[in-house]
Design a protein around this motif. Sequence first.
Motif, PDB file in Angstrom:
ATOM      1  N   MET A 195      33.708 -11.084  32.630  1.00 44.24           N
ATOM      2  CA  MET A 195      33.923 -11.388  31.213  1.00 44.24           C
ATOM      3  C   MET A 195      33.935 -10.105  30.406  1.00 44.24           C
ATOM      4  N   VAL A 196      34.714 -10.119  29.322  1.00 45.63           N
ATOM      5  CA  VAL A 196      34.696  -9.032  28.341  1.00 45.63           C
ATOM      6  C   VAL A 196      34.191  -9.621  27.036  1.00 45.63           C
ATOM      7  N   LEU A 197      33.246  -8.939  26.394  1.00 47.43           N
ATOM      8  CA  LEU A 197      32.683  -9.438  25.136  1.00 47.43           C
ATOM      9  C   LEU A 197      32.684  -8.331  24.088  1.00 47.43           C
ATOM     10  N   GLY A 198      32.719  -8.736  22.827  1.00 44.04           N
ATOM     11  CA  GLY A 198      32.662  -7.751  21.752  1.00 44.04           C
ATOM     12  C   GLY A 198      32.809  -8.438  20.409  1.00 44.04           C
ATOM     13  N   ASP A 199      32.833  -7.627  19.353  1.00 44.74           N
ATOM     14  CA  ASP A 199      32.915  -8.178  18.002  1.00 44.74           C
ATOM     15  C   ASP A 199      34.265  -7.952  17.330  1.00 44.74           C
ATOM     16  N   ARG A 200      35.012  -6.962  17.818  1.00 44.83           N
ATOM     17  CA  ARG A 200      36.277  -6.629  17.154  1.00 44.83           C
ATOM     18  C   ARG A 200      37.401  -7.535  17.638  1.00 44.83           C
TER      19      ARG A 200
ATOM     20  N   GLY B 123      14.872  -5.291  21.338  1.00 47.36           N
ATOM     21  CA  GLY B 123      14.970  -6.532  20.578  1.00 47.36           C
ATOM     22  C   GLY B 123      16.280  -7.289  20.694  1.00 47.36           C
ATOM     23  N   LYS B 124      17.242  -6.721  21.433  1.00 46.03           N
ATOM     24  CA  LYS B 124      18.516  -7.438  21.571  1.00 46.03           C
ATOM     25  C   LYS B 124      18.916  -7.517  23.034  1.00 46.03           C
ATOM     26  N   PRO B 125      19.750  -8.530  23.359  1.00 50.86           N
ATOM     27  CA  PRO B 125      20.196  -8.625  24.760  1.00 50.86           C
ATOM     28  C   PRO B 125      21.092  -7.444  25.116  1.00 50.86           C
ATOM     29  N   VAL B 126      21.004  -6.948  26.342  1.00 49.74           N
ATOM     30  CA  VAL B 126      22.001  -5.961  26.770  1.00 49.74           C
ATOM     31  C   VAL B 126      23.352  -6.665  26.733  1.00 49.74           C
ATOM     32  N   GLY B 127      24.386  -5.889  26.439  1.00 52.10           N
ATOM     33  CA  GLY B 127      25.700  -6.480  26.217  1.00 52.10           C
ATOM     34  C   GLY B 127      25.969  -6.590  24.728  1.00 52.10           C
ATOM     35  N   ASN B 128      24.931  -6.347  23.916  1.00 48.89           N
ATOM     36  CA  ASN B 128      25.076  -6.407  22.469  1.00 48.89           C
ATOM     37  C   ASN B 128      25.397  -5.040  21.866  1.00 48.89           C
ATOM     38  N   TYR B 129      25.297  -3.972  22.678  1.00 49.87           N
ATOM     39  CA  TYR B 129      25.354  -2.626  22.112  1.00 49.87           C
ATOM     40  C   TYR B 129      26.717  -1.947  22.192  1.00 49.87           C
TER      41      TYR B 129
ATOM     42  N   ILE C 221      21.531   3.577  25.777  1.00 50.23           N
ATOM     43  CA  ILE C 221      22.814   3.409  25.087  1.00 50.23           C
ATOM     44  C   ILE C 221      22.877   4.226  23.793  1.00 50.23           C
ATOM     45  N   ASP C 222      21.787   4.297  23.052  1.00 49.91           N
ATOM     46  CA  ASP C 222      21.857   5.000  21.756  1.00 49.91           C
ATOM     47  C   ASP C 222      22.080   6.499  21.943  1.00 49.91           C
ATOM     48  N   ALA C 223      21.431   7.078  22.947  1.00 47.58           N
ATOM     49  CA  ALA C 223      21.618   8.507  23.215  1.00 47.58           C
ATOM     50  C   ALA C 223      23.027   8.785  23.753  1.00 47.58           C
ATOM     51  N   ILE C 224      23.618   7.805  24.397  1.00 44.51           N
ATOM     52  CA  ILE C 224      24.982   7.956  24.912  1.00 44.51           C
ATOM     53  C   ILE C 224      25.992   7.752  23.778  1.00 44.51           C
ATOM     54  N   ALA C 225      25.716   6.760  22.927  1.00 40.45           N
ATOM     55  CA  ALA C 225      26.638   6.443  21.820  1.00 40.45           C
ATOM     56  C   ALA C 225      26.717   7.585  20.810  1.00 40.45           C
TER      57      ALA C 225
ATOM     58  N   TRP D  67      27.368  10.514  21.176  1.00 38.73           N
ATOM     59  CA  TRP D  67      28.490  11.438  21.431  1.00 38.73           C
ATOM     60  C   TRP D  67      29.779  10.940  20.798  1.00 38.73           C
ATOM     61  N   GLY D  68      29.735   9.741  20.218  1.00 38.38           N
ATOM     62  CA  GLY D  68      30.867   9.282  19.415  1.00 38.38           C
ATOM     63  C   GLY D  68      32.002   8.623  20.171  1.00 38.38           C
ATOM     64  N   LEU D  69      31.826   8.364  21.466  1.00 34.09           N
ATOM     65  CA  LEU D  69      32.883   7.712  22.252  1.00 34.09           C
ATOM     66  C   LEU D  69      32.720   6.197  22.205  1.00 34.09           C
ATOM     67  N   PRO D  70      33.830   5.462  22.334  1.00 34.51           N
ATOM     68  CA  PRO D  70      33.678   4.025  22.555  1.00 34.51           C
ATOM     69  C   PRO D  70      32.899   3.789  23.850  1.00 34.51           C
ATOM     70  N   VAL D  71      31.908   2.912  23.794  1.00 38.04           N
ATOM     71  CA  VAL D  71      31.077   2.628  24.969  1.00 38.04           C
ATOM     72  C   VAL D  71      31.463   1.275  25.559  1.00 38.04           C
ATOM     73  N   ILE D  72      31.788   1.272  26.859  1.00 38.02           N
ATOM     74  CA  ILE D  72      31.937   0.002  27.582  1.00 38.02           C
ATOM     75  C   ILE D  72      30.620  -0.222  28.307  1.00 38.02           C
ATOM     76  N   GLU D  73      29.891  -1.207  27.807  1.00 35.51           N
ATOM     77  CA  GLU D  73      28.573  -1.476  28.366  1.00 35.51           C
ATOM     78  C   GLU D  73      28.758  -2.388  29.575  1.00 35.51           C
ATOM     79  N   ASP D  74      28.420  -1.904  30.758  1.00 34.97           N
ATOM     80  CA  ASP D  74      28.641  -2.661  31.990  1.00 34.97           C
ATOM     81  C   ASP D  74      27.356  -3.405  32.358  1.00 34.97           C
ATOM     82  N   CYS D  75      27.364  -4.714  32.076  1.00 36.66           N
ATOM     83  CA  CYS D  75      26.169  -5.541  32.277  1.00 36.66           C
ATOM     84  C   CYS D  75      26.200  -6.280  33.609  1.00 36.66           C
ATOM     85  N   ALA D  76      27.062  -5.825  34.522  1.00 35.43           N
ATOM     86  CA  ALA D  76      27.264  -6.542  35.789  1.00 35.43           C
ATOM     87  C   ALA D  76      25.947  -6.850  36.501  1.00 35.43           C
ATOM     88  N   ILE D  77      24.987  -5.926  36.412  1.00 32.60           N
ATOM     89  CA  ILE D  77      23.747  -6.128  37.169  1.00 32.60           C
ATOM     90  C   ILE D  77      22.528  -6.116  36.246  1.00 32.60           C
TER      91      ILE D  77
END
Length: 348
Positions: free
Chosen positions: A187-192, A160-166, A136-140, A142-152
Amino acid sequence: MKRIPHSRPTLGRNEKKAVARVVDSGMLAQGVEVLALEDEMAGMLQRRHAVAVSSGTAALHLALAALGVGPGDRVAMPSYACTALLHAVSLSGAAPLLTDVDPSTFNLDPDDLGRRLTRRVKAVIVPHMFGLPAEIDAIAKWGLPVIEDCAIALGARWRGKPVGNYGTLAVASFYATKMMTTGEGGMVLGDRSRLLETVRDLRSYDHRKTHRLRFNYKMTDLEAALGRVQLGRLDELVRRRRRLARFYLRELADGPWELPPDREEHVYYRFVIRCRSAGRIVSECSRQGIEAARPVFRPLHRYLGQRGFSGAEEAHRRAVSIPLYPTLSRANAGRVVLALRRSRTRRS
Ligand SMILES: *Cc1c(COP(=O)(O)O)cnc(C)c1O
């Protein structure tokens, strides 16, 4: 001998009781159970907001809508992934920008993404393939909003953090055979707050002052009650998957195939090996009453009539998924190992 299915959900007495409790209450539709599941999922992924919906596809669709993605935009995604990604992007009115994957992890290749980016790309969907967290960090970067797909990959941890947190937003699917289930659900999750308020607004159409295009993507309390029990045992389900994966990694170590990465953060949603004679493995398994899956995915670029994507092509040609799920017994995993060993000597 009994057939060994490729995948199956893990359900018990507590799931039954939870659903019966909702039936007894007479309140089946979205209500207190959905709110509780949202709270508990937000807690697990350490996100401020969570909105339950009817499927992973609906979650992806509303995540794109909340990010303002629409006609004229493009959304980046790996070519080797579930077609749900393609459908969600089409629903948003945008067009997909496919990128290649690393065939040894099946995850999106961040450098390939960088080479293909244009200004029209408004977001990138990043699945953690088969339970292994993507970079995720190498993808992020590039400066795009990332939709992290935790389906599987629910239940996996990365740095150190759960996937879905990034991701800017994270999505989950609770389809019957995913890491945890509600039957169908997402489900959709986020902080904003603004983004998640939009998702909440678009999820249902009833009782509004103004009209805009909204959807009926609600989860039911029946589903949420089942999901809460599953969430409570997710760690246990992941432990069982890992134990079986360690068995396979050990017993299949010296075959003419490549095994999935042996990493602590892998939750082994699937145990996907790569092999030149993938077809022979599937037919030998079938002869022994074992369901192995191939192709695991048809690359998305093939659906769109595009060429290239050598990593996705290799994954398509060589990948075979062998049975792995929490209720698979050690004895049956042993039968799978024997079938794979036998496929080395047998001509098909
Ligand atoms: C299953 C899946 C989805 C879609 O979820 P549904 O609940 O089936 O709509 C999306 N992304 C990935 C990576 C999946 O595996």
